[in-house]
Design an enzyme around this catalytic site. Structure first.
Site, PDB file in Angstrom:
ATOM      1  N   CYS A   1       0.815  -1.240   0.000  1.00 55.20           N
ATOM      2  CA  CYS A   1       0.000   0.000   0.000  1.00 55.20           C
ATOM      3  C   CYS A   1       0.837   1.275   0.000  1.00 55.20           C
ATOM      4  O   CYS A   1       0.311   2.356  -0.269  1.00 55.20           O
ATOM      5  CB  CYS A   1      -0.954   0.010   1.172  1.00 55.20           C
ATOM      6  SG  CYS A   1      -1.990  -1.438   1.220  1.00 55.20           S
TER       7      CYS A   1
ATOM      8  N   HIS B   1      -3.105   6.994   3.114  1.00 58.58           N
ATOM      9  CA  HIS B   1      -3.559   5.711   2.565  1.00 58.58           C
ATOM     10  C   HIS B   1      -4.913   5.399   3.199  1.00 58.58           C
ATOM     11  O   HIS B   1      -5.108   5.569   4.400  1.00 58.58           O
ATOM     12  CB  HIS B   1      -2.532   4.624   2.895  1.00 58.58           C
ATOM     13  CG  HIS B   1      -3.024   3.252   2.575  1.00 58.58           C
ATOM     14  ND1 HIS B   1      -3.669   2.966   1.398  1.00 58.58           N
ATOM     15  CD2 HIS B   1      -2.999   2.084   3.294  1.00 58.58           C
ATOM     16  CE1 HIS B   1      -4.005   1.688   1.385  1.00 58.58           C
ATOM     17  NE2 HIS B   1      -3.610   1.144   2.525  1.00 58.58           N
TER      18      HIS B   1
ATOM     19  N   ASN C   1     -10.079  -0.252   0.780  1.00 56.39           N
ATOM     20  CA  ASN C   1      -8.621  -0.158   0.655  1.00 56.39           C
ATOM     21  C   ASN C   1      -8.209  -0.669  -0.729  1.00 56.39           C
ATOM     22  O   ASN C   1      -8.367  -1.854  -1.013  1.00 56.39           O
ATOM     23  CB  ASN C   1      -7.991  -1.002   1.779  1.00 56.39           C
ATOM     24  CG  ASN C   1      -6.480  -1.006   1.758  1.00 56.39           C
ATOM     25  OD1 ASN C   1      -5.863  -0.571   0.787  1.00 56.39           O
ATOM     26  ND2 ASN C   1      -5.884  -1.509   2.817  1.00 56.39           N
TER      27      ASN C   1
HETATM   28  N1  ACO Z   1     -17.973  -8.968  10.376  1.00 57.81           N
HETATM   29  C1  ACO Z   1     -18.332  -9.264  11.629  1.00 57.81           C
HETATM   30  N2  ACO Z   1     -17.458  -9.596  12.582  1.00 57.81           N
HETATM   31  C2  ACO Z   1     -16.163  -9.636  12.243  1.00 57.81           C
HETATM   32  C3  ACO Z   1     -15.704  -9.330  10.932  1.00 57.81           C
HETATM   33  C4  ACO Z   1     -16.681  -8.999   9.990  1.00 57.81           C
HETATM   34  N3  ACO Z   1     -16.377  -8.690   8.717  1.00 57.81           N
HETATM   35  N4  ACO Z   1     -14.386  -9.440  10.896  1.00 57.81           N
HETATM   36  C5  ACO Z   1     -13.988  -9.783  12.139  1.00 57.81           C
HETATM   37  N5  ACO Z   1     -15.059  -9.913  12.941  1.00 57.81           N
HETATM   38  C6  ACO Z   1     -15.098 -10.271  14.360  1.00 57.81           C
HETATM   39  C7  ACO Z   1     -13.838 -10.958  14.808  1.00 57.81           C
HETATM   40  O1  ACO Z   1     -13.907 -12.341  14.527  1.00 57.81           O
HETATM   41  C8  ACO Z   1     -13.828 -10.653  16.283  1.00 57.81           C
HETATM   42  O2  ACO Z   1     -14.672 -11.561  16.926  1.00 57.81           O
HETATM   43  P1  ACO Z   1     -14.287 -12.149  18.400  1.00 57.81           P
HETATM   44  O3  ACO Z   1     -14.186 -10.935  19.280  1.00 57.81           O
HETATM   45  O4  ACO Z   1     -15.408 -13.045  18.684  1.00 57.81           O
HETATM   46  O5  ACO Z   1     -12.961 -12.821  18.206  1.00 57.81           O
HETATM   47  C9  ACO Z   1     -14.475  -9.271  16.382  1.00 57.81           C
HETATM   48  O6  ACO Z   1     -15.149  -9.087  15.118  1.00 57.81           O
HETATM   49  C10 ACO Z   1     -13.473  -8.141  16.583  1.00 57.81           C
HETATM   50  O7  ACO Z   1     -12.410  -8.306  15.649  1.00 57.81           O
HETATM   51  P2  ACO Z   1     -11.130  -7.428  15.708  1.00 57.81           P
HETATM   52  O8  ACO Z   1     -10.121  -7.964  14.761  1.00 57.81           O
HETATM   53  O9  ACO Z   1     -10.744  -7.242  17.149  1.00 57.81           O
HETATM   54  O10 ACO Z   1     -11.714  -6.036  15.164  1.00 57.81           O
HETATM   55  P3  ACO Z   1     -10.970  -4.688  15.002  1.00 57.81           P
HETATM   56  O11 ACO Z   1     -11.721  -3.643  15.708  1.00 57.81           O
HETATM   57  O12 ACO Z   1      -9.501  -4.803  15.264  1.00 57.81           O
HETATM   58  O13 ACO Z   1     -11.147  -4.412  13.441  1.00 57.81           O
HETATM   59  C11 ACO Z   1      -9.976  -4.561  11.364  1.00 57.81           C
HETATM   60  C12 ACO Z   1     -10.642  -5.333  12.508  1.00 57.81           C
HETATM   61  C13 ACO Z   1     -11.033  -3.748  10.664  1.00 57.81           C
HETATM   62  C14 ACO Z   1      -9.370  -5.601  10.425  1.00 57.81           C
HETATM   63  C15 ACO Z   1      -8.869  -3.647  11.915  1.00 57.81           C
HETATM   64  O14 ACO Z   1      -8.058  -4.337  12.822  1.00 57.81           O
HETATM   65  C16 ACO Z   1      -8.014  -3.057  10.827  1.00 57.81           C
HETATM   66  O15 ACO Z   1      -8.459  -2.296  10.012  1.00 57.81           O
HETATM   67  N6  ACO Z   1      -6.699  -3.368  10.836  1.00 57.81           N
HETATM   68  C17 ACO Z   1      -5.792  -2.813   9.842  1.00 57.81           C
HETATM   69  C18 ACO Z   1      -5.889  -3.591   8.580  1.00 57.81           C
HETATM   70  C19 ACO Z   1      -5.255  -2.882   7.423  1.00 57.81           C
HETATM   71  O16 ACO Z   1      -5.200  -1.681   7.373  1.00 57.81           O
HETATM   72  N7  ACO Z   1      -4.792  -3.656   6.459  1.00 57.81           N
HETATM   73  C20 ACO Z   1      -4.301  -3.130   5.244  1.00 57.81           C
HETATM   74  C21 ACO Z   1      -2.848  -3.081   5.249  1.00 57.81           C
HETATM   75  S1  ACO Z   1      -2.286  -2.278   3.812  1.00 57.81           S
HETATM   76  C22 ACO Z   1      -1.761  -3.401   2.565  1.00 57.81           C
HETATM   77  O17 ACO Z   1      -0.602  -3.480   2.300  1.00 57.81           O
HETATM   78  C23 ACO Z   1      -2.741  -4.215   1.812  1.00 57.81           C
END
Ligand code: ACO
Length: 330
Positions: A116, A257, A287
């Site tokens: 990214c 980003h 993204n």
């Molecule tokens: N729908 C419903 N529930 C979900 C979903 C979904 N789509 N995805 C995860 N959950 C659940 C999980 O299983 C978890 O359940 P549990 O508590 O029973 O275990 C709960 O929701 C909370 O999950 P978390 O991972 O703690 O949620 P968080 O608030 O951290 O958000 C997210 C997750 C959106 C992925 C966040 O961590 C994030 O954006 N991280 C950065 C990711 C990113 O930017 N990646 C791109 C990198 S750039 C590149 O090079 C491509």
């Protein structure tokens, strides 16, 4: 004549016609539109048609940027395509883009993968090549078909990504202190396991078993990426401001980003720059990896958010984990 600056002469972007909303995703996986929006800020994303690949989107964005710059393909002598989803592993998709656009064979054409942060890496590379005096006009494109590498059954990743392309045309200026005035690139190579594709590369070539296991899809430790992303973007922004003796309040627009609204809000808070000076469009795109910054830059320019004399800060992080920032004086 002394050519001491590299300036942006035009911008362009492209998004596939098909829009997939959170509601639509919630019909195929165990999620809810509210969960996706509140955790990420994303409402919808563009997804390519089956016969559309990264180079096709790159070509459309590049045509728009060339039109904006009032230049022809024949004027380009450098093409860098930032992507982690090239049409083929070999050769570089940049060569396909060159051919489709009719860019001359004397042009240098290559892909660059910094995930990214790819567009900022490519912008800094092209800008240094232009400033060297050896290249005249560069096309720098960020294009991704992430829909091809996400596991549409994995709700923790598939809701976050989209497809698209953005491009800029760069050229020389004899005026000092304008255009790409600086960039800061870096990487935390100890964190490669936070976001990666396990199989299909040279260490583990694809097998029937690896494909059956879905190991050719992207795997992500979301929470860890989140924390490192905030730290890396904050540091990359701070470093470049310090290097150029600029205060945060001198930045008229930040183009971050577009991965997660909560990441952008956290960075805004750390940098003490109000959110109304951050350009945000991830609600409509999700993204799009290396396409996210150039799409946002093109939209911001066309929406009149960038004026003559303004200083724009670009900042990104990506798998690797890579990070980068760049300053542009218009
Ligand atoms: N729908 C419903 N529930 C979900 C979903 C979904 N789509 N995805 C995860 N959950 C659940 C999980 O299983 C978890 O359940 P549990 O508590 O029973 O275990 C709960 O929701 C909370 O999950 P978390 O991972 O703690 O949620 P968080 O608030 O951290 O958000 C997210 C997750 C959106 C992925 C966040 O961590 C994030 O954006 N991280 C950065 C990711 C990113 O930017 N990646 C791109 C990198 S750039 C590149 O090079 C491509």
């Amino acid at each position: 004549m002394v050519h001491n600056s590299c300036v942006i002469l035009g911008t362009g972007s492209y998004a596939p016609a098909r829009v997939v909303t959170n509601d639509e995703l919630a019909k195929t996986i165990d999620t809810s539109p509210e969960w996706i929006f509140t955790r990420s800020g994303i409402r919808e994303r563009h997804i390519t048609a089956p016969n559309e690949a990264t180079s096709d989107m790159a070509v459309e964005a590049a045509k728009a940027a060339l039109h904006d710059a009032k230049l022809a393909a024949a004027d380009i002598d450098l093409l860098i395509l930032a992507t982690l989803t090239p049409d083929l592993l070999l050769p570089a998709a940049a060569c396909q883009v060159q051919h489709k656009l009719g860019i001359p064979t004397h042009a240098a054409c290559f892909d660059l993968n910094a995930a990214c942060s790819g567009f900022i890496y490519a912008l800094d590379t092209a800008s240094a090549m232009i400033q060297s005096g050896r290249y005249k006009h560069a096309l720098v494109i960020g294009a991704e078909k992430l829909s091809a590498i996400v596991d549409w059954k994995d709700r923790t990743t598939c809701v976050l990504f989209g497809d698209g392309a953005g491009a800029v045309v760069l050229g020389r200026s004899t005026k000092a202190g304008v255009g790409v005035i600086g960039a800061k690139l870096g990487a935390y190579g100890d964190s490669t396991d936070l976001l990666y594709i396990p199989k299909g590369g040279s260490r583990h070539p694809a097998t029937a078993a690896s494909i059956a296991a879905g190991d050719h899809f992207m795997k992500m430790k979301g929470k860890e990426v989140f924390k490192l992303a905030v730290r890396a973007m904050d540091e990359a922004a701070r470093d470049i401001l310090e290097q150029h003796h600029l205060r945060a309040d001198q930045i008229t627009l930040v183009i971050p980003h577009q991965a997660n609204l909560r990441i952008i809000e956290a960075v805004a808070q750390y940098l003490e720059i109000p959110m109304d000076r951050f350009y945000v469009n991830l609600d409509r795109y999700g993204n799009t990896s290396s396409a996210s910054v150039p799409i946002a830059l093109d939209e911001a320019r066309k929406a009149g958010r960038i004026k003559h004399g303004d200083i724009t800060l670009l900042v990104a992080f990506g798998a690797g984990l890579t990070y980068g920032s760049a300053l542009i004086r218009w």
